[in-house]
Design a protein around this motif. Structure first.
Motif, PDB file in Angstrom:
ATOM      1  N   LEU A 156       3.273  11.160   2.535  1.00  0.00           N
ATOM      2  CA  LEU A 156       2.713  12.358   1.917  1.00  0.00           C
ATOM      3  C   LEU A 156       3.439  13.583   2.446  1.00  0.00           C
ATOM      4  O   LEU A 156       3.572  13.747   3.657  1.00  0.00           O
ATOM      5  CB  LEU A 156       1.241  12.508   2.276  1.00  0.00           C
ATOM      6  N   ASP A 202      -1.851  -5.360  -4.197  1.00  0.00           N
ATOM      7  CA  ASP A 202      -1.909  -3.915  -3.963  1.00  0.00           C
ATOM      8  C   ASP A 202      -3.246  -3.570  -3.309  1.00  0.00           C
ATOM      9  O   ASP A 202      -4.274  -4.170  -3.623  1.00  0.00           O
ATOM     10  CB  ASP A 202      -1.796  -3.198  -5.319  1.00  0.00           C
ATOM     11  N   ASN A 203      -3.217  -2.602  -2.388  1.00  0.00           N
ATOM     12  CA  ASN A 203      -4.488  -2.043  -1.935  1.00  0.00           C
ATOM     13  C   ASN A 203      -4.360  -0.544  -1.743  1.00  0.00           C
ATOM     14  O   ASN A 203      -3.252  -0.002  -1.696  1.00  0.00           O
ATOM     15  CB  ASN A 203      -5.063  -2.772  -0.717  1.00  0.00           C
ATOM     16  N   TRP A 204      -5.510   0.101  -1.685  1.00  0.00           N
ATOM     17  CA  TRP A 204      -5.547   1.577  -1.674  1.00  0.00           C
ATOM     18  C   TRP A 204      -6.353   2.089  -0.491  1.00  0.00           C
ATOM     19  O   TRP A 204      -7.429   1.571  -0.185  1.00  0.00           O
ATOM     20  CB  TRP A 204      -6.197   2.088  -2.971  1.00  0.00           C
ATOM     21  N   TRP A 205      -5.824   3.101   0.137  1.00  0.00           N
ATOM     22  CA  TRP A 205      -6.601   3.896   1.105  1.00  0.00           C
ATOM     23  C   TRP A 205      -5.778   5.118   1.443  1.00  0.00           C
ATOM     24  O   TRP A 205      -4.711   5.329   0.875  1.00  0.00           O
ATOM     25  CB  TRP A 205      -6.976   3.081   2.336  1.00  0.00           C
ATOM     26  N   GLN A 206      -6.271   5.940   2.356  1.00  0.00           N
ATOM     27  CA  GLN A 206      -5.551   7.167   2.714  1.00  0.00           C
ATOM     28  C   GLN A 206      -5.897   7.527   4.157  1.00  0.00           C
ATOM     29  O   GLN A 206      -6.819   6.952   4.755  1.00  0.00           O
ATOM     30  CB  GLN A 206      -5.894   8.303   1.751  1.00  0.00           C
ATOM     31  N   THR A 207      -5.144   8.464   4.712  1.00  0.00           N
ATOM     32  CA  THR A 207      -5.328   8.848   6.116  1.00  0.00           C
ATOM     33  C   THR A 207      -6.803   9.107   6.409  1.00  0.00           C
ATOM     34  O   THR A 207      -7.334   8.675   7.430  1.00  0.00           O
ATOM     35  CB  THR A 207      -4.498  10.117   6.421  1.00  0.00           C
ATOM     36  N   MET A 239      -5.425  -1.422  -8.381  1.00  0.00           N
ATOM     37  CA  MET A 239      -5.485  -1.397  -6.902  1.00  0.00           C
ATOM     38  C   MET A 239      -6.488  -2.427  -6.385  1.00  0.00           C
ATOM     39  O   MET A 239      -6.575  -2.655  -5.191  1.00  0.00           O
ATOM     40  CB  MET A 239      -5.917  -0.012  -6.428  1.00  0.00           C
ATOM     41  N   VAL A 281       0.828  -1.209   0.000  1.00  0.00           N
ATOM     42  CA  VAL A 281       0.000   0.000   0.000  1.00  0.00           C
ATOM     43  C   VAL A 281       0.860   1.255   0.000  1.00  0.00           C
ATOM     44  O   VAL A 281       2.045   1.197   0.331  1.00  0.00           O
ATOM     45  CB  VAL A 281      -0.931   0.045   1.237  1.00  0.00           C
ATOM     46  N   GLY A 282       0.256   2.362  -0.339  1.00  0.00           N
ATOM     47  CA  GLY A 282       0.882   3.659  -0.082  1.00  0.00           C
ATOM     48  C   GLY A 282       1.230   4.449  -1.316  1.00  0.00           C
ATOM     49  O   GLY A 282       1.274   5.668  -1.286  1.00  0.00           O
ATOM     50  N   GLU A 283       1.528   3.777  -2.401  1.00  0.00           N
ATOM     51  CA  GLU A 283       1.876   4.460  -3.644  1.00  0.00           C
ATOM     52  C   GLU A 283       1.571   3.467  -4.759  1.00  0.00           C
ATOM     53  O   GLU A 283       1.362   2.279  -4.486  1.00  0.00           O
ATOM     54  CB  GLU A 283       3.360   4.851  -3.714  1.00  0.00           C
ATOM     55  N   PRO A 284       1.603   3.954  -5.992  1.00  0.00           N
ATOM     56  CA  PRO A 284       1.312   3.016  -7.075  1.00  0.00           C
ATOM     57  C   PRO A 284       2.296   1.842  -7.072  1.00  0.00           C
ATOM     58  O   PRO A 284       3.503   2.041  -6.924  1.00  0.00           O
ATOM     59  CB  PRO A 284       1.508   3.877  -8.334  1.00  0.00           C
ATOM     60  N   ARG A 330      -2.526  12.064  -8.493  1.00  0.00           N
ATOM     61  CA  ARG A 330      -3.177  12.911  -7.503  1.00  0.00           C
ATOM     62  C   ARG A 330      -3.778  14.110  -8.217  1.00  0.00           C
ATOM     63  O   ARG A 330      -3.210  14.602  -9.189  1.00  0.00           O
ATOM     64  CB  ARG A 330      -2.156  13.404  -6.467  1.00  0.00           C
ATOM     65  N   ASP A 360      -7.783  11.823  -5.418  1.00  0.00           N
ATOM     66  CA  ASP A 360      -6.990  10.969  -6.303  1.00  0.00           C
ATOM     67  C   ASP A 360      -7.732  10.800  -7.623  1.00  0.00           C
ATOM     68  O   ASP A 360      -8.965  10.670  -7.642  1.00  0.00           O
ATOM     69  CB  ASP A 360      -6.805   9.568  -5.701  1.00  0.00           C
ATOM     70  N   LYS A 408       4.241  12.379  -2.943  1.00  0.00           N
ATOM     71  CA  LYS A 408       4.330  11.065  -2.290  1.00  0.00           C
ATOM     72  C   LYS A 408       5.762  10.578  -2.437  1.00  0.00           C
ATOM     73  O   LYS A 408       6.202  10.239  -3.534  1.00  0.00           O
ATOM     74  CB  LYS A 408       3.413  10.096  -3.010  1.00  0.00           C
ATOM     75  N   PHE A 418      -5.174   3.391 -10.440  1.00  0.00           N
ATOM     76  CA  PHE A 418      -4.712   4.705  -9.991  1.00  0.00           C
ATOM     77  C   PHE A 418      -4.145   5.479 -11.178  1.00  0.00           C
ATOM     78  O   PHE A 418      -3.397   4.932 -11.982  1.00  0.00           O
ATOM     79  CB  PHE A 418      -3.639   4.513  -8.924  1.00  0.00           C
TER      80      PHE A 418
HETATM   81  P1  AMP Z   1      -1.670   8.728   3.180  1.00  0.00           P
HETATM   82  O1  AMP Z   1      -2.846   9.537   3.591  1.00  0.00           O
HETATM   83  O2  AMP Z   1      -0.376   9.274   3.648  1.00  0.00           O
HETATM   84  O3  AMP Z   1      -1.852   7.296   3.548  1.00  0.00           O
HETATM   85  O4  AMP Z   1      -1.596   8.790   1.594  1.00  0.00           O
HETATM   86  C1  AMP Z   1      -2.706   8.455   0.837  1.00  0.00           C
HETATM   87  C2  AMP Z   1      -2.421   8.640  -0.625  1.00  0.00           C
HETATM   88  O5  AMP Z   1      -1.400   7.726  -1.053  1.00  0.00           O
HETATM   89  C3  AMP Z   1      -3.596   8.323  -1.507  1.00  0.00           C
HETATM   90  O6  AMP Z   1      -4.514   9.379  -1.576  1.00  0.00           O
HETATM   91  C4  AMP Z   1      -2.899   8.029  -2.830  1.00  0.00           C
HETATM   92  O7  AMP Z   1      -2.552   9.237  -3.497  1.00  0.00           O
HETATM   93  C5  AMP Z   1      -1.647   7.305  -2.375  1.00  0.00           C
HETATM   94  N1  AMP Z   1      -1.861   5.841  -2.375  1.00  0.00           N
HETATM   95  C6  AMP Z   1      -2.163   5.049  -1.334  1.00  0.00           C
HETATM   96  N2  AMP Z   1      -2.262   3.762  -1.724  1.00  0.00           N
HETATM   97  C7  AMP Z   1      -2.046   3.741  -3.057  1.00  0.00           C
HETATM   98  C8  AMP Z   1      -2.032   2.716  -4.058  1.00  0.00           C
HETATM   99  N3  AMP Z   1      -2.245   1.447  -3.756  1.00  0.00           N
HETATM  100  N4  AMP Z   1      -1.780   3.086  -5.331  1.00  0.00           N
HETATM  101  C9  AMP Z   1      -1.555   4.389  -5.653  1.00  0.00           C
HETATM  102  N5  AMP Z   1      -1.551   5.382  -4.755  1.00  0.00           N
HETATM  103  C10 AMP Z   1      -1.790   5.077  -3.467  1.00  0.00           C
END
Ligand code: AMP
Length: 592
Positions: A482, A367-372, A392, A345-348, A471, A456, A477, A468
């Motif tokens: 971030l 891969d998985n996606w989320w954010q703070t 993702m 997680v965290g970036e592409p 941004r 995103d 990133k 993805f």
């Molecule tokens: P943070 O809030 O620090 O966890 O960062 C969240 C941001 O990281 C997201 O809004 C995306 O821009 C990026 N991000 C998190 N996971 C992914 C992923 N699997 N693929 C691409 N970008 C991601």
């Protein structure tokens, strides 16, 4: 593993054989159709006194059964030291810290900051403070004094837990600026004669190891995680105790945690992944949570996977790319029969990295996606589903995701597959942020027509996989972290030689993006190698290594809009040789 290879060297689809352990989410569509957050919440314990408390679900809930004696935290120190805390030990130690907070007069709702490397006390402090119903903010230990002070001021930090070294280097000089910070608890040799400084051992050794968590409103604030925006100060994303329902569900479905797993999340709790998945989710699942104090080193990491018999591993693209550089052979010298599921997680995560997982470990990275702001995993590649490298994955059961375009005061859903738009999530879900601290307007603007807009850009294919794109803002990133350009620019313009600064991320093959600053000097200052080094050093001292720019370039002046805002977008386009786009708002320009 069957690899159906498309035209490129990386397969378009990884069709997995039946996993060794039946996945918790075996039938995606059926699970999504039957899912409800209310039912998921009902599977948790709830507090005897009423309500829901993260620390009760993560620790005390496991007492009185077979998990009480199971290792909850297996800590591996930098110098090879080890410490094992069973769920029973963790319950007693967190009770002591909760009592210590109470003895110091720290009240529910007050802010407890944690600034330290990955030591066992960090985990005890976070969970103990949650038991005492304080609000916890873990800070990254590589932050410099400025990011620490900004966050502590914004949140009105009441107490901070740190180490002697970090206290001396980063905290001591800030005390006068933070009058609300009444106590600093130092783990290890506490400095003597410092007012408001107390040693961890002295504090907890005298505190009773029994503590009853008082009724906790599931909507009460539990964690405050700072994240970066394009403008202004960092944003304090407010998370509540009820978020634990999402941590439980994502641990079960996205990370596929089973009762006897040994789990390792490589993220630092100073970032949201290291808290939600480095502390809460694995403990709620009752598994053994491996904590490694040392920073990344491929051989150390492979050694941990092998020796600790890690079965589920959650890591990040920057680390995967660093391992890839060393080649698959380095992995194959290690016997890893226990390892069965790997996530990132965290970036592409580039398709090559997914495929490299198969080559090196015999398993793909999921891969998985989320954010703070989302508090937990929202989109994931699940154990039972095929992987399309570069995607993702699909939304978690209970989560509705869509690609939208802003239109007037509302949003339009983009129905055409593989068409860019903003990634949006239907609000609410349990771990959704409940506010940005002191910034109601900024929070309100994240929601349109009942959708949370993530900032995103992404696209969705005809099978419901999300991809993805980038941004929508200027946030950078780097190595999964971030970084707000404004925070970096503000530190640079504090230097007497700097008139203006514009900060952008430029692509980097390993860390994703590298922070680069463009600087215009004040009259009387000359651009030189020495001044460049001085500014890099100044930024590093103020901001810390995690945030500071890695490169600075001098410019006579920076491109600005008519309202005086530096056009980072244009700086970036020029740096990368991309089209400059709409220049109608451009006022002054170095290239004119
Ligand atoms: P943070 O809030 O620090 O966890 O960062 C969240 C941001 O990281 C997201 O809004 C995306 O821009 C990026 N991000 C998190 N996971 C992914 C992923 N699997 N693929 C691409 N970008 C991601």
């Amino acid at each position: 593993m069957t690899l159906q290879t498309a035209a490129s060297a990386v397969p378009a689809r990884i069709v997995k054989p039946a996993p060794r352990v039946p996945p918790n989410l075996a039938d995606y569509d059926a699970t999504c159709a039957a899912f409800s957050w209310a039912r998921a919440g009902a599977e948790l314990d709830g507090l005897p006194a009423g309500g829901l408390n993260i620390a009760h679900e993560a620790v005390d809930r496991h007492l009185g059964g077979p998990r009480e004696a199971r290792t909850a935290i297996r800590w591996i120190g930098k110098a090879g030291a080890r410490r094992e805390l069973s769920y029973g030990d963790l319950a007693r130690q967190t009770n002591r810290f909760a009592n210590a907070l109470r003895n110091l007069g720290v009240l529910p709702g007050e802010r407890v900051f944690v600034l330290m490397g990955r030591l066992p006390e960090l985990y005890i402090a976070v969970l103990g403070a949650l038991k005492a119903r304080c609000v916890v903010t873990p800070l990254f230990s590589a932050f410099g004094p400025e990011p620490i002070a900004t966050r502590a001021e914004m949140a009105d930090a009441r107490l901070l837990v740190t180490t002697p070294e970090l206290y001396q280097r980063k905290v001591k000089g800030l005390r006068a600026r933070l009058p609300g910070l009444k106590e600093v608890v130092v783990v290890g040799e506490a400095p003597t004669g410092e007012p408001g400084v107390v040693g961890w051992d002295a504090l907890v050794s005298t505190a009773p190891d029994r503590f009853t968590i008082e009724a906790t409103d599931p909507e009460s604030m539990a964690l405050l995680h700072f994240t970066s925006g394009t403008t202004g100060r960092p944003k304090g994303a407010v998370h509540v105790h009820g978020a634990v329902v999402a941590h439980a569900v994502t641990g079960r479905y996205a990370l596929d945690l089973h009762d006897d797993d040994v789990f390792w999340c490589t993220a630092d709790p100073g970032w949201v992944t290291g808290t939600s998945y480095g502390i809460v989710a694995p403990l709620v699942a009752g598994v053994t949570n491996v904590v490694v104090e040392a920073e990344f080193d491929a051989e150390t990491w492979y050694g941990v996977l092998e020796r600790e018999k890690v079965s589920v591993w959650y890591t990040a693209p920057t680390a995967i790319r660093m391992m890839m550089k060393l080649g698959a052979a380095a992995v194959q010298g290690h016997a890893l029969p226990a390892l069965r599921f790997m996530a990132s997680v965290g970036e592409p995560l580039n398709p090559e990295a997914v495929a490299w997982g198969v080559e090196a470990f015999g398993l793909p990275f999921h891969d998985n996606w989320w954010q703070t702001e989302t508090g937990g995993i929202m989109i994931a590649n699940f154990a039972a589903l095929d992987i399309k490298p570069g995607s993702m994955g699909r939304p978690l059961p209970g989560i509705t995701a869509a690609i939208v375009r802003r239109s007037g005061s509302g949003v339009e859903i983009v129905e055409t597959p593989m068409t860019d738009g903003e990634l949006a999530l239907k609000a609410p879900w349990p771990s959704m942020m409940r506010g940005y601290l002191h910034e109601d307007e900024r929070y309100r603007k994240c929601f349109v027509d009942g959708w949370y807009l993530t900032g995103d850009l992404a696209k969705r294919d005809d099978e419901g996989y999300f991809w993805f794109v980038g941004r929508a803002d200027d946030v950078i990133k780097s190595a999964g972290h971030l970084i707000g350009p404004f925070e970096v620019e503000s530190a640079l313009i504090e230097h007497p030689a700097v008139a203006e600064a514009g900060v952008i991320g430029i692509p980097d093959p390993t860390v994703g993006e590298m922070v680069k600053a463009f600087v215009a000097l004040k009259p009387g200052f000359e651009a030189s190698e020495a001044l460049n080094r001085e500014l890099l050093g100044h930024a590093r001292k103020r901001l810390g290594a995690a945030v500071a720019p890695k490169a600075i370039e001098f410019r006579a002046n920076l491109p600005k809009t008519r309202s005086g805002k530096i056009m980072r977008r244009l700086l970036k386009a020029r740096e990368l040789g991309l089209p400059e786009g709409d220049l109608s708002t451009l006022e002054s320009d170095e290239q004119k």
